[in-house]
Write a protein that holds these residues in place. Structure first.
Motif, PDB file in Angstrom:
ATOM      1  N   MET A 281       0.959  -0.793  -0.106  1.00 26.67           N
ATOM      2  CA  MET A 281       0.466   0.387   0.228  1.00 26.67           C
ATOM      3  C   MET A 281       0.998   1.385   0.172  1.00 26.67           C
ATOM      4  O   MET A 281       1.618   1.401   0.210  1.00 26.67           O
ATOM      5  CB  MET A 281      -1.463  -0.364   1.300  1.00 26.67           C
TER       6      MET A 281
ATOM      7  N   LEU B 133      -4.265  -1.391   8.327  1.00 25.76           N
ATOM      8  CA  LEU B 133      -4.309  -0.174   7.512  1.00 25.76           C
ATOM      9  C   LEU B 133      -4.453   1.049   9.195  1.00 25.76           C
ATOM     10  O   LEU B 133      -3.557   1.649   8.950  1.00 25.76           O
ATOM     11  CB  LEU B 133      -5.123  -0.303   6.527  1.00 25.76           C
TER      12      LEU B 133
ATOM     13  N   ARG C  49      -5.478   8.014   4.781  1.00 23.94           N
ATOM     14  CA  ARG C  49      -6.404   5.845   4.557  1.00 23.94           C
ATOM     15  C   ARG C  49      -6.601   6.703   3.362  1.00 23.94           C
ATOM     16  O   ARG C  49      -7.286   7.154   3.092  1.00 23.94           O
ATOM     17  CB  ARG C  49      -7.124   5.826   5.150  1.00 23.94           C
TER      18      ARG C  49
END
Length: 103
Positions: A37, A86, A102
């Motif tokens: 990510m 996350l 995020r």
């Protein structure tokens, strides 16, 4: 002597910052299996900022790779979602004083 020591410390950080930007920031490499990510991070301006963010995230269980880039304003991270979420990664970055969002 104190002034000389302080000067050497400052010059070391300046040198590391110049080196980081000259090579284009941290490189993203192949990592262990898991989720990869890229998380936007605001407030990083130098090599020391990058190291602070990376260090905080790498301490989390399940994180196999973390590379922060002040130049690009982000954190590339690989992690095992069975061990860390996350949201926990974003929280660890925000605890350092920088602002992660995020994706």
């Amino acid at each position: 002597n104190i002034l000389m020591g302080a000067t050497l410390i400052v010059m070391t950080f300046v040198g590391l910052n110049v080196y980081t930007y000259a090579r284009g920031g941290p490189s993203e490499t192949a990592t262990k299996s898991g989720v990869q990510m890229t998380i936007p991070v605001e407030g990083m301006t130098c090599f020391t900022c990058e190291m602070t963010v990376q260090s905080a995230v790498k301490k989390l269980p399940g994180v196999s790779h973390a590379a922060a880039s002040a130049k690009h304003g982000n954190l590339a991270v690989s992690y095992d979602p069975a061990k860390v979420s996350l949201d926990e990664i974003v929280k660890a970055v925000n605890a350092t004083g920088y602002k992660a969002k995020r994706p």
